[in-house]
Write an enzyme that holds these catalytic residues in place. Structure first.
Site, PDB file in Angstrom:
ATOM      1  N   HIS A 126       0.726  -1.272  -0.037  1.00 17.96           N
ATOM      2  CA  HIS A 126      -0.399   0.598  -0.004  1.00 17.96           C
ATOM      3  C   HIS A 126       0.897   1.110  -0.097  1.00 17.96           C
ATOM      4  O   HIS A 126       0.374   2.375   0.090  1.00 17.96           O
ATOM      5  CB  HIS A 126      -1.048  -0.050   1.417  1.00 17.96           C
ATOM      6  CG  HIS A 126      -2.440   0.586   0.886  1.00 17.96           C
ATOM      7  ND1 HIS A 126      -2.051   1.698   2.118  1.00 17.96           N
ATOM      8  CD2 HIS A 126      -2.973   0.410   0.289  1.00 17.96           C
ATOM      9  CE1 HIS A 126      -4.147   1.784   1.391  1.00 17.96           C
ATOM     10  NE2 HIS A 126      -4.471   1.557   0.285  1.00 17.96           N
ATOM     11  N   LYS A 128       2.994   5.178  -0.862  1.00 15.39           N
ATOM     12  CA  LYS A 128       2.849   5.327  -2.762  1.00 15.39           C
ATOM     13  C   LYS A 128       3.767   6.223  -1.797  1.00 15.39           C
ATOM     14  O   LYS A 128       3.742   7.694  -1.296  1.00 15.39           O
ATOM     15  CB  LYS A 128       1.344   5.911  -1.953  1.00 15.39           C
ATOM     16  CG  LYS A 128       0.370   5.519  -2.373  1.00 15.39           C
ATOM     17  CD  LYS A 128      -0.420   5.523  -1.365  1.00 15.39           C
ATOM     18  CE  LYS A 128      -1.920   4.327  -1.065  1.00 15.39           C
ATOM     19  NZ  LYS A 128      -2.269   4.417  -0.226  1.00 15.39           N
ATOM     20  N   ASP A 133      16.054  11.272  -7.179  1.00 11.88           N
ATOM     21  CA  ASP A 133      17.590  11.933  -7.261  1.00 11.88           C
ATOM     22  C   ASP A 133      18.354  11.602  -5.498  1.00 11.88           C
ATOM     23  O   ASP A 133      18.976  12.336  -4.847  1.00 11.88           O
ATOM     24  CB  ASP A 133      17.732  13.782  -7.780  1.00 11.88           C
ATOM     25  CG  ASP A 133      17.615  13.609  -8.947  1.00 11.88           C
ATOM     26  OD1 ASP A 133      17.513  12.619 -10.111  1.00 11.88           O
ATOM     27  OD2 ASP A 133      17.014  14.969  -9.414  1.00 11.88           O
TER      28      ASP A 133
END
Length: 187
Positions: A126, A128, A133
């Site tokens: 789950h 996100k 960089d």
């Protein structure tokens, strides 16, 4: 007596110098740019804008973890990053990406040469997260989907230019990458 006072002063100065050096070594190095934080929300549009800004800002590397992935504009931004020489790698949840829109988005990025892996190790993966960089982290509830952009109440948080935050997210990303399997385009 004067030698005793001088010796104590010298010891005190030595301790102060050692303490100053120890403190200096324990403070994390600050990047050339100051760390900043931004938040965005959907369906108002500012969450989507922040996610796209992070992708567009990347010069060398993008590491993405996602639950569900259907957004054509995020897929296009990732492909554009790849075309400008950014090393893009993605890990997605298996159960959140079975529908036609998800398969289309996954095929689009894989066919553009972006390595994508599917994580089946958990009931749901789950996360996100996008790390750009090795110094900027985007996280929050915002799924990389059209629904998150237009219909859901979601949030995105971006911590710009803070490598000390990026490091544990990259370690987490790597653990998910290592346990996942490569996705093969279906067309």
């Amino acid at each position: 007596m004067i030698q005793s006072i001088a010796a104590r002063c010298l010891r005190a100065q030595s301790k102060a110098v050692l303490l100053a050096v120890a403190l200096a070594l324990s403070v994390p190095a600050v990047s050339a740019e100051a760390a900043t934080v931004q938040v965005g929300f959907s369906p108002e549009g500012s969450a989507r804008t922040l996610v796209l800004s992070v992708i567009d800002s990347a010069k060398n590397e993008i590491r993405m973890l996602g639950y569900s992935f259907t957004s054509p504009d995020i897929a296009r931004a990732l492909i554009a990053a790849k075309r400008r020489g950014v090393d893009v790698q993605i890990v997605l949840d298996e159960s959140g990406n079975r529908d036609r829109a998800s398969v289309a988005a996954m095929n689009l990025v894989v066919n553009a040469g972006i390595p994508l892996r599917i994580d089946r190790a958990y009931k749901i993966q789950h996360d996100k997260v996008i790390v750009a960089d090795r110094q900027t982290v985007q996280t929050g509830s915002f799924n990389y989907t059209s629904s998150a952009e237009r219909a859901n109440s979601e949030n995105a948080l971006v911590i710009w230019n803070y490598p000390q935050i990026a490091v544990p997210y990259l370690q987490h990303w790597r653990s998910r990458w290592d346990q996942s399997t490569p996705y093969q385009s279906r067309y």
